[in-house]
Design a protein around this motif. Structure first.
Motif, PDB file in Angstrom:
ATOM      1  N   ALA A 295      37.908  38.001  51.717  1.00 45.85           N
ATOM      2  CA  ALA A 295      37.225  39.072  50.988  1.00 45.85           C
ATOM      3  C   ALA A 295      38.100  39.769  49.957  1.00 45.85           C
ATOM      4  N   SER A 296      39.405  39.635  50.051  1.00 39.57           N
ATOM      5  CA  SER A 296      40.289  40.301  49.090  1.00 39.57           C
ATOM      6  C   SER A 296      40.536  39.480  47.834  1.00 39.57           C
TER       7      SER A 296
ATOM      8  N   VAL B  73      39.485  46.584  49.005  1.00 39.84           N
ATOM      9  CA  VAL B  73      38.295  45.809  48.665  1.00 39.84           C
ATOM     10  C   VAL B  73      37.108  46.740  48.437  1.00 39.84           C
ATOM     11  N   ARG B  74      36.974  47.749  49.272  1.00 35.98           N
ATOM     12  CA  ARG B  74      35.876  48.709  49.078  1.00 35.98           C
ATOM     13  C   ARG B  74      35.960  49.379  47.711  1.00 35.98           C
ATOM     14  N   ARG B  75      37.174  49.801  47.336  1.00 36.02           N
ATOM     15  CA  ARG B  75      37.345  50.453  46.030  1.00 36.02           C
ATOM     16  C   ARG B  75      37.032  49.488  44.886  1.00 36.02           C
ATOM     17  N   ALA B  76      37.470  48.218  45.046  1.00 34.92           N
ATOM     18  CA  ALA B  76      37.205  47.235  43.996  1.00 34.92           C
ATOM     19  C   ALA B  76      35.712  46.983  43.837  1.00 34.92           C
ATOM     20  N   VAL B  77      35.014  46.866  44.960  1.00 35.93           N
ATOM     21  CA  VAL B  77      33.570  46.647  44.925  1.00 35.93           C
ATOM     22  C   VAL B  77      32.871  47.821  44.256  1.00 35.93           C
ATOM     23  N   SER B  78      33.316  49.046  44.556  1.00 33.95           N
ATOM     24  CA  SER B  78      32.748  50.225  43.904  1.00 33.95           C
ATOM     25  C   SER B  78      32.993  50.182  42.409  1.00 33.95           C
ATOM     26  N   ARG B  79      34.201  49.749  42.009  1.00 34.28           N
ATOM     27  CA  ARG B  79      34.531  49.658  40.586  1.00 34.28           C
ATOM     28  C   ARG B  79      33.631  48.640  39.888  1.00 34.28           C
ATOM     29  N   LEU B  80      33.154  47.663  40.629  1.00 35.54           N
ATOM     30  CA  LEU B  80      32.265  46.645  40.068  1.00 35.54           C
ATOM     31  C   LEU B  80      30.802  47.083  40.075  1.00 35.54           C
ATOM     32  N   GLY B  81      30.554  48.315  40.457  1.00 33.90           N
ATOM     33  CA  GLY B  81      29.202  48.845  40.365  1.00 33.90           C
ATOM     34  C   GLY B  81      28.337  48.621  41.575  1.00 33.90           C
ATOM     35  N   ALA B  82      28.950  48.348  42.740  1.00 35.00           N
ATOM     36  CA  ALA B  82      28.182  48.115  43.957  1.00 35.00           C
ATOM     37  C   ALA B  82      28.521  49.193  44.990  1.00 35.00           C
TER      38      ALA B  82
END
Length: 341
Positions: free
Chosen positions: A12-13, A44-53
Motif C-alpha cells: 500500500a505504500s 499512506v493516509r496523508r498521501a491518499v488525502s492529497r490525491l483527493g480521496a
C-alpha cells in the motif's frame, strides 16, 4: 459494481498502490492495504488525502511478501485483491535472484492466500517489460498482449526477468487449480504526479537529472503511461465483467530519455542547465555501463523503438489515456510542488 466491496491492495505504500487506493476510495469502495509494518500507515493516509480521496474507508494490515504470516487474514472477505507490490530497483543487483525470487514467490503467496480465502478475482500489476522482449519477433512487429518476453534471454536485466517470471507463474497458478479469476495490467514506464516524498524509481530519475548527473543521455525511448490511468485500469480490472483471464497493455505514446530532460527544462526553466544536452552513441553507453550499474537497466532498450497496441485496454477497460507529455509534465510539477527538485 458492488456498492461497497472490500478490496485489498498489496504494497500500500507504493506509487501505483497509493493512486489505486485513492481511485477505489473515490468510487466509494472500502480498501484494506497491506504493509510490511504499520510505520507507514499514516503516510499512506496523508498521501491518499492529497490525491483527493477520503481515507475513512482505508484500513491496514501487516503482511510481508517474504513469508506466509498474515496473508490469509489480509485477503479474507475481499471481493478482489490488487497485487501491486514488486521490487523495482534503481540499480540492478549482482545476483538476479535478489529481485526475481521475491517477485515470483510474493505473487504466488498472494494468489495462494486468495485461493484459500475464496477471493473471486486477483488483479496483478505486471509490466510491458513482460511483453516487449520475445526472442523471435520480426522487425516492425506491433507488440500486444499476445506477446510474452523470453526470460531466458541473456541480454535482459534482472528486473525485466523478474516481472516476466512472476507474471508467467501467476498464469500457471491460475490454470493449475481452483483459483481466483486473474486479470493482469501491463503498464509501460509509469509517470504522473507523485503523491508524497516516498518516490518511485521512475520519479527518482528526475532528481538525478535535476542534479546534472548526466550531461548526455542514452539514445533510448519507451512507451509512457500516467499512474492515474494505471490506477483506473486496476479498478476496472477488479470488478468489470468479461475481463477475467485477460492481460492489458497500458501505454500511450513514446518519449526518449532526452525528451524527459527537455520536458523537465520546459516545466522548470531554472533547471535547464542541468538536463542532458545531447544523446550518447550506443557503443559509449555500453562502455559506461560496465562501471555505472544504473545504466545497465537501459541496455535492452538501445536501438529499440517498438510499436505497440493499446487497443484492448481502451476497448475492454474503457480507458481514455493521457498523453505521454501530460504524464511527464505532471510528474515534474508534482516534484517541484513537493520541493523535491
Amino acid at each position: 459494481m458492488p456498492s461497497d466491496p472490500q478490496v485489498v491492495v498489496t504494497g500500500a505504500s507504493g506509487f501505483v498502490a497509493k493512486h489505486t487506493i485513492a481511485e477505489f476510495l473515490r468510487g466509494g469502495h472500502s480498501v484494506r492495504g497491506t504493509l510490511r509494518s504499520m510505520t507507514k500507515a499514516e503516510d499512506v493516509r496523508r498521501a491518499v488525502s492529497r490525491l483527493g480521496a477520503d481515507p475513512a474507508k482505508l484500513t491496514f494490515i501487516v503482511a510481508d511478501l517474504v513469508n506466509d504470516v498474515g496473508w490469509e487474514e489480509a485477503v479474507g472477505g475481499a471481493k478482489a485483491v490488487v497485487h501491486t507490490a514488486s521490487p523495482f530497483p534503481m540499480t540492478q543487483p549482482e545476483n538476479p535472484d535478489d529481485i526475481i525470487k521475491p517477485a515470483r514467490d510474493g505473487t504466488l503467496r498472494v494468489l495462494k492466500a486468495a485461493a484459500n480465502a475464496a477471493v473471486p478475482r486477483v488483479v496483478l500489476t505486471s509490466s510491458t517489460v513482460a511483453i516487449f522482449y520475445p526472442s523471435d519477433r520480426p522487425k516492425g512487429h506491433v507488440y500486444s498482449e499476445d506477446d510474452f518476453t523470453d526470460e531466458t534471454r541473456a541480454d535482459l536485466t534482472p528486473y525485466f526477468k523478474s516481472k516476466t517470471i512472476a507474471e508467467k507463474a501467476a498464469w500457471d497458478f491460475a490454470r493449475s487449480r481452483e483459483a481466483p479469476e486473474l486479470v493482469v495490467i501491463n503498464p509501460s514506464f509509469i509517470q504522473g504526479p507523485a503523491a508524497d516524498g516516498d518516490l518511485s524509481t521512475s520519479h527518482e530519475l528526475y532528481r538525478i537529472l535535476a542534479k546534472g548527473t548526466y550531461p548526455a543521455a542514452p539514445s533510448i525511448s519507451f512507451p509512457v503511461t500516467d499512474v492515474r490511468d494505471v490506477a483506473a485500469a486496476h479498478v476496472a480490472g477488479a470488478f468489470q465483467p468479461g475481463v477475467a483471464g485477460r492481460r492489458y497493455l497500458v501505454g500511450e505514446g513514446r518519449l526518449s530519455l532526452f525528451d524527459l530532460g527537455q520536458i523537465l527544462a520546459r516545466e522548470l526553466p531554472d533547471l535547464r542547465s542541468k538536463v542532458p544536452k545531447f544523446e550518447l552513441p550506443d557503443f559509449a553507453v555500453r562502455a559506461i555501463a560496465v562501471f555505472d550499474r544504473k545504466l545497465r537497466t537501459v541496455l535492452p532498450e538501445l536501438g529499440e523503438k517498438k510499436a505497440y497496441s493499446n487497443a484492448r485496454a481502451k476497448a475492454e477497460l474503457g480507458l481514455s489515456l493521457r498523453s505521454a507529455d501530460e504524464a511527464v509534465s505532471a510528474a515534474v510539477r508534482s516534484l517541484r510542488d513537493l520541493r523535491l527538485i
